[in-house]
Design a protein around this motif. Structure first.
Motif, PDB file in Angstrom:
ATOM      1  N   LEU A 184      11.252  -0.241  -5.148  1.00 60.61           N
ATOM      2  CA  LEU A 184       9.770  -0.521  -4.746  1.00 60.61           C
ATOM      3  C   LEU A 184       9.140  -1.375  -5.845  1.00 60.61           C
ATOM      4  CD1 LEU A 184       9.099   3.153  -3.180  1.00 60.61           C
ATOM      5  CD2 LEU A 184       9.272   0.856  -2.110  1.00 60.61           C
ATOM      6  N   LEU A 185       9.115  -0.948  -7.198  1.00 62.10           N
ATOM      7  CA  LEU A 185       8.647  -1.913  -8.272  1.00 62.10           C
ATOM      8  C   LEU A 185       8.877  -3.239  -8.128  1.00 62.10           C
ATOM      9  CD1 LEU A 185       8.788   0.716 -11.009  1.00 62.10           C
ATOM     10  CD2 LEU A 185       6.817   0.271  -9.570  1.00 62.10           C
ATOM     11  N   CYS A 186       9.863  -3.527  -7.609  1.00 66.16           N
ATOM     12  CA  CYS A 186      10.114  -5.103  -7.575  1.00 66.16           C
ATOM     13  C   CYS A 186       9.081  -5.983  -6.735  1.00 66.16           C
ATOM     14  CB  CYS A 186      11.463  -5.485  -7.040  1.00 66.16           C
ATOM     15  SG  CYS A 186      12.713  -5.085  -8.214  1.00 66.16           S
ATOM     16  N   PHE A 187       8.408  -5.169  -5.678  1.00 71.35           N
ATOM     17  CA  PHE A 187       7.349  -5.807  -4.789  1.00 71.35           C
ATOM     18  C   PHE A 187       6.140  -5.740  -5.653  1.00 71.35           C
ATOM     19  CE2 PHE A 187      11.092  -4.188  -2.185  1.00 71.35           C
ATOM     20  CZ  PHE A 187      11.465  -5.353  -1.463  1.00 71.35           C
ATOM     21  N   THR A 188       6.002  -5.108  -6.771  1.00 72.67           N
ATOM     22  CA  THR A 188       4.683  -5.289  -7.411  1.00 72.67           C
ATOM     23  C   THR A 188       4.462  -6.372  -8.018  1.00 72.67           C
ATOM     24  OG1 THR A 188       5.523  -3.964  -9.195  1.00 72.67           O
ATOM     25  CG2 THR A 188       4.836  -2.772  -7.413  1.00 72.67           C
ATOM     26  N   ASP A 189       3.112  -6.884  -8.285  1.00 72.04           N
ATOM     27  CA  ASP A 189       2.874  -8.090  -9.194  1.00 72.04           C
ATOM     28  C   ASP A 189       1.586  -7.809  -9.903  1.00 72.04           C
ATOM     29  OD1 ASP A 189       2.991 -10.471 -10.400  1.00 72.04           O
ATOM     30  OD2 ASP A 189       3.386 -11.488  -8.430  1.00 72.04           O
ATOM     31  N   SER A 190       1.125  -8.554 -10.721  1.00 65.22           N
ATOM     32  CA  SER A 190      -0.202  -8.391 -11.465  1.00 65.22           C
ATOM     33  C   SER A 190      -0.880  -9.777 -11.887  1.00 65.22           C
ATOM     34  CB  SER A 190       0.120  -7.682 -13.028  1.00 65.22           C
ATOM     35  OG  SER A 190       0.849  -8.465 -13.586  1.00 65.22           O
ATOM     36  N   PHE A 191      -2.023  -9.582 -11.950  1.00 67.72           N
ATOM     37  CA  PHE A 191      -2.872 -10.817 -12.220  1.00 67.72           C
ATOM     38  C   PHE A 191      -3.874 -10.343 -13.295  1.00 67.72           C
ATOM     39  CE2 PHE A 191      -4.801  -9.156  -8.545  1.00 67.72           C
ATOM     40  CZ  PHE A 191      -6.048  -8.930  -8.854  1.00 67.72           C
ATOM     41  N   ARG A 192      -4.779 -11.325 -13.800  1.00 67.29           N
ATOM     42  CA  ARG A 192      -5.964 -11.006 -14.549  1.00 67.29           C
ATOM     43  C   ARG A 192      -7.116 -11.411 -13.753  1.00 67.29           C
ATOM     44  NH1 ARG A 192      -4.786  -9.780 -19.774  1.00 67.29           N
ATOM     45  NH2 ARG A 192      -2.731 -10.148 -20.756  1.00 67.29           N
ATOM     46  N   ASP A 193      -8.114 -10.420 -13.762  1.00 66.18           N
ATOM     47  CA  ASP A 193      -9.627 -10.854 -13.006  1.00 66.18           C
ATOM     48  C   ASP A 193     -10.355 -11.515 -13.862  1.00 66.18           C
ATOM     49  OD1 ASP A 193     -10.262  -9.069 -15.067  1.00 66.18           O
ATOM     50  OD2 ASP A 193     -10.898  -7.425 -13.527  1.00 66.18           O
ATOM     51  N   TYR A 194     -11.599 -12.038 -13.207  1.00 66.54           N
ATOM     52  CA  TYR A 194     -12.452 -12.830 -14.299  1.00 66.54           C
ATOM     53  C   TYR A 194     -12.802 -12.279 -15.501  1.00 66.54           C
ATOM     54  CZ  TYR A 194     -16.216  -9.746 -12.379  1.00 66.54           C
ATOM     55  OH  TYR A 194     -16.930  -8.787 -12.029  1.00 66.54           O
ATOM     56  N   LYS A 195     -12.649 -10.616 -15.582  1.00 67.13           N
ATOM     57  CA  LYS A 195     -12.973 -10.072 -16.870  1.00 67.13           C
ATOM     58  C   LYS A 195     -11.921 -10.023 -17.785  1.00 67.13           C
ATOM     59  CE  LYS A 195     -16.567  -7.099 -14.963  1.00 67.13           C
ATOM     60  NZ  LYS A 195     -16.981  -5.653 -14.663  1.00 67.13           N
ATOM     61  N   GLY A 196     -10.785 -10.285 -17.500  1.00 66.80           N
ATOM     62  CA  GLY A 196      -9.417 -10.588 -18.091  1.00 66.80           C
ATOM     63  C   GLY A 196      -8.716  -9.272 -18.106  1.00 66.80           C
ATOM     64  N   ASN A 197      -9.110  -8.279 -17.260  1.00 70.60           N
ATOM     65  CA  ASN A 197      -8.448  -7.083 -17.016  1.00 70.60           C
ATOM     66  C   ASN A 197      -7.231  -7.344 -16.002  1.00 70.60           C
ATOM     67  OD1 ASN A 197     -10.262  -5.631 -18.526  1.00 70.60           O
ATOM     68  ND2 ASN A 197     -11.530  -5.480 -16.384  1.00 70.60           N
ATOM     69  N   ILE A 198      -6.192  -6.643 -16.249  1.00 71.43           N
ATOM     70  CA  ILE A 198      -5.068  -6.929 -15.571  1.00 71.43           C
ATOM     71  C   ILE A 198      -5.076  -5.994 -14.447  1.00 71.43           C
ATOM     72  CG2 ILE A 198      -2.395  -6.572 -15.556  1.00 71.43           C
ATOM     73  CD1 ILE A 198      -2.504  -7.174 -18.561  1.00 71.43           C
ATOM     74  N   CYS A 199      -4.719  -6.464 -13.193  1.00 73.15           N
ATOM     75  CA  CYS A 199      -4.965  -5.696 -12.053  1.00 73.15           C
ATOM     76  C   CYS A 199      -3.447  -5.584 -11.178  1.00 73.15           C
ATOM     77  CB  CYS A 199      -5.627  -6.540 -10.989  1.00 73.15           C
ATOM     78  SG  CYS A 199      -7.773  -6.255 -11.551  1.00 73.15           S
ATOM     79  N   TYR A 200      -2.988  -4.643 -10.760  1.00 75.10           N
ATOM     80  CA  TYR A 200      -1.652  -4.487 -10.241  1.00 75.10           C
ATOM     81  C   TYR A 200      -1.910  -4.259  -8.740  1.00 75.10           C
ATOM     82  CZ  TYR A 200       0.292  -3.783 -14.855  1.00 75.10           C
ATOM     83  OH  TYR A 200       0.296  -3.885 -16.300  1.00 75.10           O
ATOM     84  N   GLY A 201      -0.583  -4.944  -8.053  1.00 78.28           N
ATOM     85  CA  GLY A 201      -0.774  -4.917  -6.593  1.00 78.28           C
ATOM     86  C   GLY A 201       0.612  -4.702  -5.936  1.00 78.28           C
ATOM     87  N   PHE A 202       0.634  -4.569  -4.437  1.00 80.36           N
ATOM     88  CA  PHE A 202       1.951  -4.606  -3.894  1.00 80.36           C
ATOM     89  C   PHE A 202       2.025  -6.096  -3.164  1.00 80.36           C
ATOM     90  CE2 PHE A 202       2.340  -0.154  -4.598  1.00 80.36           C
ATOM     91  CZ  PHE A 202       3.831  -0.074  -4.697  1.00 80.36           C
ATOM     92  N   ALA A 203       2.879  -6.601  -3.067  1.00 80.22           N
ATOM     93  CA  ALA A 203       3.123  -7.934  -2.381  1.00 80.22           C
ATOM     94  C   ALA A 203       3.407  -7.740  -1.111  1.00 80.22           C
ATOM     95  CB  ALA A 203       4.340  -8.836  -2.778  1.00 80.22           C
ATOM     96  N   THR A 204       2.407  -8.364  -0.106  1.00 80.21           N
ATOM     97  CA  THR A 204       2.786  -8.199   1.292  1.00 80.21           C
ATOM     98  C   THR A 204       3.083  -9.636   1.801  1.00 80.21           C
ATOM     99  OG1 THR A 204       0.439  -8.483   1.569  1.00 80.21           O
ATOM    100  CG2 THR A 204       1.204  -6.239   1.406  1.00 80.21           C
ATOM    101  N   PHE A 205       3.130  -9.653   3.350  1.00 79.44           N
ATOM    102  CA  PHE A 205       3.493 -11.099   3.899  1.00 79.44           C
ATOM    103  C   PHE A 205       2.063 -11.793   3.667  1.00 79.44           C
ATOM    104  CE2 PHE A 205       6.832  -8.440   5.544  1.00 79.44           C
ATOM    105  CZ  PHE A 205       8.195  -9.711   5.574  1.00 79.44           C
ATOM    106  N   ASN A 206       0.879 -11.077   3.651  1.00 83.82           N
ATOM    107  CA  ASN A 206      -0.402 -11.708   3.499  1.00 83.82           C
ATOM    108  C   ASN A 206      -0.818 -12.294   2.318  1.00 83.82           C
ATOM    109  OD1 ASN A 206      -0.429 -11.697   6.657  1.00 83.82           O
ATOM    110  ND2 ASN A 206      -1.256  -9.713   6.317  1.00 83.82           N
ATOM    111  N   GLY A 207      -0.170 -11.608   1.391  1.00 86.62           N
ATOM    112  CA  GLY A 207      -0.561 -11.895   0.226  1.00 86.62           C
ATOM    113  C   GLY A 207      -0.446 -10.618  -0.888  1.00 86.62           C
ATOM    114  N   LEU A 208      -1.306 -10.329  -1.825  1.00 85.16           N
ATOM    115  CA  LEU A 208      -1.257  -9.197  -2.843  1.00 85.16           C
ATOM    116  C   LEU A 208      -2.243  -8.072  -2.419  1.00 85.16           C
ATOM    117  CD1 LEU A 208       0.374  -8.365  -5.225  1.00 85.16           C
ATOM    118  CD2 LEU A 208      -1.489  -9.178  -6.488  1.00 85.16           C
TER     119      LEU A 208
END
Length: 210
Positions: free
Chosen positions: A94-118
């Motif tokens: 399951l964790l292979c379908f997770t991803d992360s990005f940095r928001d405009y404040k520089g904080n790391i946000c995690y999410g699950f990948a879907t067919f429509n995005g994150l």
């Protein structure tokens, strides 16, 4: 004449003192090829580091001696060990379908990948449509998830406590399988992972630098 002799002697003395410096001169083209090969090797090693989520593996290695009673299992501990292996394997999948990005404040946000995005787990932010398409679920994600489960299974088969729990007295054929199969899984999955590396930085994987 004496001055020339002294200069010649000095030059020969320097060559004798630093003989390796004369042989270390590498043509620019050859040096470039060497650097490219080294960079490719380091990149391949970095890709292999992404193969398994560290949290799942560490949890398994920590709980395995406890759940297996150091390899001396009864029916209850065998059931608990099977549950631990299944739970950690499912976590790797399951964790292979997770991803992360940095928001405009520089904080790391995690999410699950879907067919429509994150899909952001905590709902703290929403990605724009054009950026969300970058994190869309793809076939290679399922490929990496299956490989991660296989590699975790190889790690579990290398664990002597788990082997003693399920195979207290293995036959010669079983012992051969338990010895060679994990090595084969590790080599094949590592090669595939190097050829088809993941670009996700999910939960339990190296953090995204974006």
């Amino acid at each position: 004449m004496g001055m020339k002799l002294r200069l010649g002697d000095s030059k020969e003395h320097d060559e004798e003192k630093h003989p390796l410096l004369l042989n270390m001169a590498v043509p620019e083209a050859e040096r470039s090829l060497i650097q490219k090969a080294m960079n490719q090797t380091f990149q391949s090693s970095a890709h292999l580091a992404n193969l398994l989520p560290t949290g799942s593996v560490l949890a398994f290695q920590l709980l395995s001696p406890i759940f297996t009673n150091l390899g001396i299992c009864d029916s209850v501990s065998r059931f608990m060990t099977a549950g631990l292996v299944a739970l950690c394997g499912a976590s790797c999948f399951l964790l292979c379908f997770t991803d992360s990005f940095r928001d405009y404040k520089g904080n790391i946000c995690y999410g699950f990948a879907t067919f429509n995005g994150l899909w952001v787990i905590d709902g703290s932010t929403t990605l724009p449509l054009e950026l969300a398409a970058k994190y869309r679920l793809r076939f290679i994600d399922f490929m990496h998830a299956v490989m991660s489960v296989l590699v975790f299974a190889a790690i579990a088969m290398f664990d002597q406590n788990v082997v003693n729990c399920f195979f207290p007295e293995p036959s010669n054929q079983t012992q051969e399988v338990l010895t060679s199969l994990p090595v084969g899984i590790g080599v094949i999955c590592s090669m595939l992972f190097v050829v088809f590396p993941t670009h996700r930085h999910g939960i339990g994987f190296p953090l995204s630098t974006n």
